[in-house]
Design a protein around this motif. Structure first.
Motif, mmCIF file in Angstrom:
data_model
loop_
_atom_site.group_PDB
_atom_site.id
_atom_site.type_symbol
_atom_site.label_atom_id
_atom_site.label_comp_id
_atom_site.label_asym_id
_atom_site.label_seq_id
_atom_site.Cartn_x
_atom_site.Cartn_y
_atom_site.Cartn_z
ATOM 1 N N LYS A 1 -7.486 45.080 8.695
ATOM 2 C CA LYS A 1 -8.284 43.703 7.788
ATOM 3 C C LYS A 1 -9.204 42.924 9.169
ATOM 4 N N PHE A 2 -10.091 43.534 10.838
ATOM 5 C CA PHE A 2 -10.712 43.455 11.766
ATOM 6 C C PHE A 2 -11.487 44.004 11.216
ATOM 7 N N ILE A 3 -12.206 45.004 10.481
ATOM 8 C CA ILE A 3 -12.915 45.713 10.158
ATOM 9 C C ILE A 3 -14.026 45.105 10.117
ATOM 10 N N GLU A 4 -15.478 44.690 9.139
ATOM 11 C CA GLU A 4 -16.309 44.444 8.949
ATOM 12 C C GLU A 4 -17.233 45.484 7.956
ATOM 13 N N PRO A 5 -17.231 45.215 6.768
ATOM 14 C CA PRO A 5 -17.199 46.035 5.632
ATOM 15 C C PRO A 5 -18.796 47.049 5.811
#
Length: 91
Positions: free
Chosen positions: A36-40
């Protein structure tokens, strides 16, 4: 274009007690939460999971004076199973 590789540090004790509020965590559950904390535009490189191993020593109980092997408790077995499984998770 090169995608940014990101590593995440997870405090296992905090995650267990404060986020999920349960004793038994699942490897996939932790992985999904960390993602959830990884950016696209980022790729997950690695999850560093910080936690201690459970107490697994035999001790004498203070009142009954009987020996208690903590390595044989369900909590200890489950925690060791989880840490072993998490260490082998491919990303």
């Amino acid at each position: 274009m090169n995608r940014k590789k990101t590593a995440i540090l997870v405090d296992g004790g905090f995650l267990e007690k404060s986020i999920f509020k349960k004793q038994k965590l699942d490897v996939q559950e932790v992985y999904t939460y960390a993602k959830k904390f990884i950016e696209p535009e980022e790729d997950l490189f690695r999850i560093y999971y910080y936690d201690c191993y459970p107490y697994d020593t035999t001790s004498e109980l203070p009142i009954s004076k009987t020996e208690r092997n903590y390595a044989e408790t369900p909590i200890c077995k489950e925690k060791n199973r989880f840490l072993d499984k998490f260490a082998k998770k491919e990303y």
